[in-house]
Design a protein around this motif. Sequence first.
Motif, short mmCIF file in Angstrom:
data_model
loop_
_atom_site.label_atom_id
_atom_site.label_comp_id
_atom_site.label_asym_id
_atom_site.label_seq_id
_atom_site.Cartn_x
_atom_site.Cartn_y
_atom_site.Cartn_z
N ASP A 247 9.83 5.23 6.16
CA ASP A 247 10.15 4.67 4.85
C ASP A 247 11.30 3.67 4.89
O ASP A 247 11.87 3.34 3.86
N TYR B 196 0.83 -1.20 0.00
CA TYR B 196 0.00 0.00 0.00
C TYR B 196 0.87 1.26 0.00
O TYR B 196 0.60 2.22 -0.72
N SER B 197 1.94 1.25 0.77
CA SER B 197 2.82 2.41 0.82
C SER B 197 3.45 2.68 -0.54
O SER B 197 3.67 3.84 -0.91
N ASP B 198 3.76 1.62 -1.28
CA ASP B 198 4.29 1.80 -2.63
C ASP B 198 3.25 2.43 -3.55
O ASP B 198 3.57 3.28 -4.39
N SER C 41 -4.71 5.17 8.50
CA SER C 41 -4.33 6.58 8.56
C SER C 41 -4.99 7.28 9.75
O SER C 41 -4.49 8.30 10.23
N THR D 202 -2.44 -0.77 6.90
CA THR D 202 -0.99 -0.56 6.83
C THR D 202 -0.67 0.72 6.06
O THR D 202 -0.47 0.71 4.86
N ASN D 203 -0.62 1.81 6.77
CA ASN D 203 -0.27 3.10 6.19
C ASN D 203 1.01 3.60 6.86
O ASN D 203 1.04 3.83 8.07
N ARG D 204 2.06 3.77 6.07
CA ARG D 204 3.35 4.22 6.61
C ARG D 204 3.37 5.68 7.00
O ARG D 204 4.20 6.11 7.79
N ARG D 205 2.48 6.46 6.40
CA ARG D 205 2.55 7.91 6.60
C ARG D 205 1.21 8.45 7.13
O ARG D 205 0.59 9.30 6.51
N GLU E 270 4.92 -4.84 6.94
CA GLU E 270 3.72 -4.32 6.32
C GLU E 270 2.89 -5.44 5.66
O GLU E 270 1.69 -5.30 5.46
N SER F 22 9.00 -3.18 5.10
CA SER F 22 8.25 -3.82 4.03
C SER F 22 7.71 -5.17 4.45
O SER F 22 6.56 -5.51 4.19
N ARG G 26 11.32 -0.46 -4.38
CA ARG G 26 10.95 0.87 -3.90
C ARG G 26 11.82 1.98 -4.49
O ARG G 26 11.35 3.10 -4.70
#
Length: 444
Positions: A297, A192-194, A247, A314-317, A305, A302, A418
């Motif tokens: 990041d 998802y982050s990608d 989020s 799964t949201n990194r930000r 996640e 990864s 990435r």
Amino acid sequence: MSGVRPGTRHYTVVCSSCGNRYEDDGLRLDCSRRHEPAFLRTEYDSDHHTSGIRVGESSGLFRHAPLLPVARTFPGVPGPVVHRAERLGRRIGLDRLWVAFNGYWPECGAALPTCTFKDLEAYTVLGRLPAEPPVLVIPSAGNTAAAFAWAATRHQVPCLLVVPAPALERMRFPAPLDPCVRLVVLDGAATYSDAIACADLLSALPGHHAEGGARNVGRRDGLGTVMLAAADALGRLPETYVQAVGSGTGAIGAHEAARRLRADGETLPRLLMCQNAPFAPLYEAWRCTGAAPAHPDRDGDSDRELEPLARELTNRRPPFTVRGGVRDVLTESGGDVLCTDNVAALAAMALFEEVEGIDIEPGAGVALAALAEAVRDGRIRRDELVLLNITGGGRARQSRDLTLIPAEPWLRVPWPGRDEGPRHVAELVARQLTGLAAVTEAAR
């Protein structure tokens, strides 16, 4: 889409940091002034503000149009269904448990077309758009993409959706997607982050615009209708609101809705946000540092996640330190972030289906499991008035009741990693769009 004249919207958007006010154009995501990152929020005209209910509409999402930042509404869009869950409450030790069910459950009156509360945000965001909108670019782990894809198909709104390959499992609809909806699938180990990183570049393409995620007031207020519907059913605000989060957008939206509704002296609901170990950046940030999630990041994340049962979380930000974001609403509500594992989430999903008679999504299982653990630990009183947001459910039931067609990707891209991935995807999409434009021009 219907035209919207300047000055005809029933709300204003206001910066949470500096208080600057804007007449909304349906696309604005940020304040123009230079200061700390801050959400815009909506302020509704006072004559629309008291009940948040449109006269003459008894049900559905747009019953709450007076408290939604929309310039148009769409017919027949379902809303949340709120009911008292006495048997489920007894099983986990609560006397006053209410459930907001967002999904497909005919006997309960729930009919969200893609089975999660993401339908609420999709229709609100589309209703907010100007008359001739750009192509909205939307990254997703699956549920958001499904909601926007189907809403945009039904109402001919151009969208470019970016998802990791596992998200295709969620992309099944009653009919094929309209050509105005373009689905880009990242094959391989993409997350998802990608997808988010790719969307950041794709939104800069000519004629494209970032949908904005949590920054979009349409998303937050659309998801906030869960709190509006609950207040209708309960006759008051709940004491505690429980929701699984990636989020945190839905929980922020619920908090903002509660602020608009609360009577003088009424306490805001305590927010309990729930995450799925081992990937729980909001839990770690809230418990350990109070600052932004550390190393959002780093490559080592990864693998983590990919491990949670609820990949949609799964949201990194996540917007943790943004003014008006997660940290602020947790602080204002006296809230907390909880965390539970896959085993507990699976058990909670089985419990809900046993007691209530309908399947629920992994994210909803995470919320129920975390709530049950909090009750056992004494963090929630037995007589507390609790609203549990079941953010998705009925997918298995829907697949038995309806014939659904898998979505056809517009473009599939083998994920190169990435470092090179986002640029590679942006170049491929731009090349594909250039080729389509050339074919269209030749056909003329």
